[in-house]
Design a protein around this motif. Structure first.
Motif, PDB file in Angstrom:
ATOM      1  N   SER A  19     -29.115  22.451  12.022  1.00 14.58           N
ATOM      2  CA  SER A  19     -30.698  22.404  12.160  1.00 14.58           C
ATOM      3  C   SER A  19     -30.999  21.206  11.170  1.00 14.58           C
ATOM      4  CB  SER A  19     -31.155  23.753  11.787  1.00 14.58           C
ATOM      5  OG  SER A  19     -30.779  24.785  12.525  1.00 14.58           O
ATOM      6  N   CYS A  20     -32.324  20.700  11.533  1.00 10.03           N
ATOM      7  CA  CYS A  20     -32.680  19.513  10.713  1.00 10.03           C
ATOM      8  C   CYS A  20     -34.215  19.777  10.615  1.00 10.03           C
ATOM      9  CB  CYS A  20     -32.377  18.097  11.133  1.00 10.03           C
ATOM     10  SG  CYS A  20     -33.153  16.810  10.258  1.00 10.03           S
ATOM     11  N   VAL A  21     -34.650  20.064   9.343  1.00  9.68           N
ATOM     12  CA  VAL A  21     -36.192  19.973   9.145  1.00  9.68           C
ATOM     13  C   VAL A  21     -36.625  19.124   8.569  1.00  9.68           C
ATOM     14  CG1 VAL A  21     -37.981  21.396   8.136  1.00  9.68           C
ATOM     15  CG2 VAL A  21     -35.917  22.693   9.105  1.00  9.68           C
ATOM     16  N   ALA A  22     -37.657  18.244   8.986  1.00  9.98           N
ATOM     17  CA  ALA A  22     -38.420  17.110   8.614  1.00  9.98           C
ATOM     18  C   ALA A  22     -39.551  17.363   7.730  1.00  9.98           C
ATOM     19  CB  ALA A  22     -38.492  16.136   9.566  1.00  9.98           C
ATOM     20  N   ILE A  29     -29.114  18.571  22.216  1.00  8.50           N
ATOM     21  CA  ILE A  29     -29.986  18.309  21.182  1.00  8.50           C
ATOM     22  C   ILE A  29     -31.299  19.179  21.744  1.00  8.50           C
ATOM     23  CG2 ILE A  29     -30.824  16.075  22.073  1.00  8.50           C
ATOM     24  CD1 ILE A  29     -31.053  15.368  19.028  1.00  8.50           C
ATOM     25  N   SER A  30     -32.224  19.721  20.939  1.00  7.52           N
ATOM     26  CA  SER A  30     -33.452  20.379  21.033  1.00  7.52           C
ATOM     27  C   SER A  30     -34.396  20.027  20.141  1.00  7.52           C
ATOM     28  CB  SER A  30     -33.204  21.808  21.529  1.00  7.52           C
ATOM     29  OG  SER A  30     -32.908  22.526  20.618  1.00  7.52           O
ATOM     30  N   ARG A  31     -35.402  20.455  20.426  1.00 11.12           N
ATOM     31  CA  ARG A  31     -36.541  20.037  19.417  1.00 11.12           C
ATOM     32  C   ARG A  31     -37.311  21.396  19.453  1.00 11.12           C
ATOM     33  NH1 ARG A  31     -39.579  15.072  20.811  1.00 11.12           N
ATOM     34  NH2 ARG A  31     -40.575  16.474  22.445  1.00 11.12           N
ATOM     35  N   ASP A  32     -37.962  21.577  18.199  1.00  9.48           N
ATOM     36  CA  ASP A  32     -38.969  22.837  17.918  1.00  9.48           C
ATOM     37  C   ASP A  32     -40.181  22.105  18.665  1.00  9.48           C
ATOM     38  OD1 ASP A  32     -40.205  25.216  15.539  1.00  9.48           O
ATOM     39  OD2 ASP A  32     -41.064  24.707  17.256  1.00  9.48           O
ATOM     40  N   LYS A  63     -42.458  20.154  16.229  1.00 10.99           N
ATOM     41  CA  LYS A  63     -41.815  18.742  16.296  1.00 10.99           C
ATOM     42  C   LYS A  63     -41.180  18.408  15.068  1.00 10.99           C
ATOM     43  CE  LYS A  63     -44.273  17.494  20.320  1.00 10.99           C
ATOM     44  NZ  LYS A  63     -45.077  16.226  21.022  1.00 10.99           N
ATOM     45  N   ASN A  64     -41.303  19.364  13.970  1.00 12.27           N
ATOM     46  CA  ASN A  64     -40.656  18.707  12.838  1.00 12.27           C
ATOM     47  C   ASN A  64     -39.268  19.178  12.775  1.00 12.27           C
ATOM     48  OD1 ASN A  64     -41.310  21.404  12.399  1.00 12.27           O
ATOM     49  ND2 ASN A  64     -41.561  20.894  10.112  1.00 12.27           N
ATOM     50  N   THR A  65     -38.429  19.993  13.685  1.00  9.02           N
ATOM     51  CA  THR A  65     -37.083  20.523  13.549  1.00  9.02           C
ATOM     52  C   THR A  65     -36.478  20.292  14.891  1.00  9.02           C
ATOM     53  OG1 THR A  65     -38.060  22.306  12.161  1.00  9.02           O
ATOM     54  CG2 THR A  65     -35.879  22.665  13.491  1.00  9.02           C
ATOM     55  N   VAL A  66     -35.331  19.647  14.649  1.00  3.11           N
ATOM     56  CA  VAL A  66     -34.473  19.327  15.688  1.00  3.11           C
ATOM     57  C   VAL A  66     -32.885  20.060  15.456  1.00  3.11           C
ATOM     58  CG1 VAL A  66     -35.392  17.012  16.313  1.00  3.11           C
ATOM     59  CG2 VAL A  66     -33.475  17.307  14.559  1.00  3.11           C
ATOM     60  N   ALA A 115     -26.297  12.280  19.291  1.00  2.00           N
ATOM     61  CA  ALA A 115     -27.209  12.792  20.032  1.00  2.00           C
ATOM     62  C   ALA A 115     -28.590  12.401  19.454  1.00  2.00           C
ATOM     63  CB  ALA A 115     -27.237  14.118  20.355  1.00  2.00           C
ATOM     64  N   ARG A 116     -29.485  12.126  20.567  1.00  2.00           N
ATOM     65  CA  ARG A 116     -31.041  11.452  19.975  1.00  2.00           C
ATOM     66  C   ARG A 116     -31.959  12.214  20.769  1.00  2.00           C
ATOM     67  NH1 ARG A 116     -30.561   5.491  18.543  1.00  2.00           N
ATOM     68  NH2 ARG A 116     -30.128   5.518  20.724  1.00  2.00           N
ATOM     69  N   ILE A 117     -33.065  12.452  20.511  1.00  2.00           N
ATOM     70  CA  ILE A 117     -34.304  12.784  21.271  1.00  2.00           C
ATOM     71  C   ILE A 117     -35.508  12.226  20.777  1.00  2.00           C
ATOM     72  CG2 ILE A 117     -34.746  14.949  19.901  1.00  2.00           C
ATOM     73  CD1 ILE A 117     -35.680  16.309  22.295  1.00  2.00           C
ATOM     74  N   SER A 118     -36.082  11.476  21.893  1.00  2.00           N
ATOM     75  CA  SER A 118     -37.397  10.679  21.368  1.00  2.00           C
ATOM     76  C   SER A 118     -38.435  11.688  21.356  1.00  2.00           C
ATOM     77  CB  SER A 118     -37.607   9.436  22.614  1.00  2.00           C
ATOM     78  OG  SER A 118     -38.120  10.107  23.742  1.00  2.00           O
ATOM     79  N   SER A 119     -39.645  10.763  20.715  1.00  2.00           N
ATOM     80  CA  SER A 119     -40.787  11.570  20.740  1.00  2.00           C
ATOM     81  C   SER A 119     -41.035  11.995  22.013  1.00  2.00           C
ATOM     82  CB  SER A 119     -41.742  10.860  20.056  1.00  2.00           C
ATOM     83  OG  SER A 119     -42.170   9.575  20.548  1.00  2.00           O
ATOM     84  N   ALA A 120     -40.996  11.603  23.148  1.00  3.41           N
ATOM     85  CA  ALA A 120     -41.284  11.722  24.360  1.00  3.41           C
ATOM     86  C   ALA A 120     -40.413  12.667  25.093  1.00  3.41           C
ATOM     87  CB  ALA A 120     -41.416  10.792  25.322  1.00  3.41           C
ATOM     88  N   GLY A 121     -39.208  13.137  24.329  1.00  2.00           N
ATOM     89  CA  GLY A 121     -38.340  14.154  24.810  1.00  2.00           C
ATOM     90  C   GLY A 121     -37.178  13.457  25.776  1.00  2.00           C
ATOM     91  N   ASP A 122     -37.038  12.252  25.490  1.00  2.00           N
ATOM     92  CA  ASP A 122     -36.022  11.802  26.250  1.00  2.00           C
ATOM     93  C   ASP A 122     -34.673  11.869  25.299  1.00  2.00           C
ATOM     94  OD1 ASP A 122     -37.928   9.054  27.237  1.00  2.00           O
ATOM     95  OD2 ASP A 122     -37.548  10.766  28.339  1.00  2.00           O
TER      96      ASP A 122
END
Length: 119
Positions: free
Chosen positions: A20-23, A68-71, A75-78, A48-55
């Motif tokens: 988990s990564c909390v920004a 990889i997934s995002r909350d 949008k501050n946790t991946v 792995a990487r996820i863009s702001s658009a979800g790519d």
């Protein structure tokens, strides 16, 4: 931007872990968040990487095993879901946030979390 990574540990080959990564801070112009890793004696590499658009994009070595997934509520946790782990996945994993704008680009890094996969 401050990044706090967690979730590493020791796991047997074939096992699973979730990082988990909390920004926190300003997310203005954050274009992507992701995970990199660095094994002893090797260069840091994108996992792995996820863009702001979800790519999403993945290293070839982890495709079909990691996701990889995002909350999206914040949008501050991946998260990095790691399955079918192999000894060669052993490394320090770093959370990354990339800020990009007109004429500039900057990477933020978390403190790293150790993942050790035993055979």
């Amino acid at each position: 931007v401050q990044l706090q990574a967690s979730g590493g540990g020791l796991v047997q080959s074939g096992g699973s872990l979730r990082l988990s990564c909390v920004a926190s801070g300003s997310f203005r112009s954050i274009s992507s968040m992701g995970w990199y890793r660095q094994a002893p004696g090797k260069q840091r590499e994108l996992v792995a990487r996820i863009s702001s658009a979800g790519d999403q994009n993945y290293a070839t070595s982890v495709k079909d095993r990691f996701s990889i997934s995002r909350d999206d509520s914040a949008k501050n946790t991946v998260y990095l879901h790691m399955n079918s782990l192999k000894p060669e996945d052993t490394a320090v994993y770093y959370c990354n946030a990339n800020r990009r704008g007109s004429g500039f680009e900057y990477d933020y890094w978390g403190q790293g979390t150790q993942v050790t996969v035993s055979s």
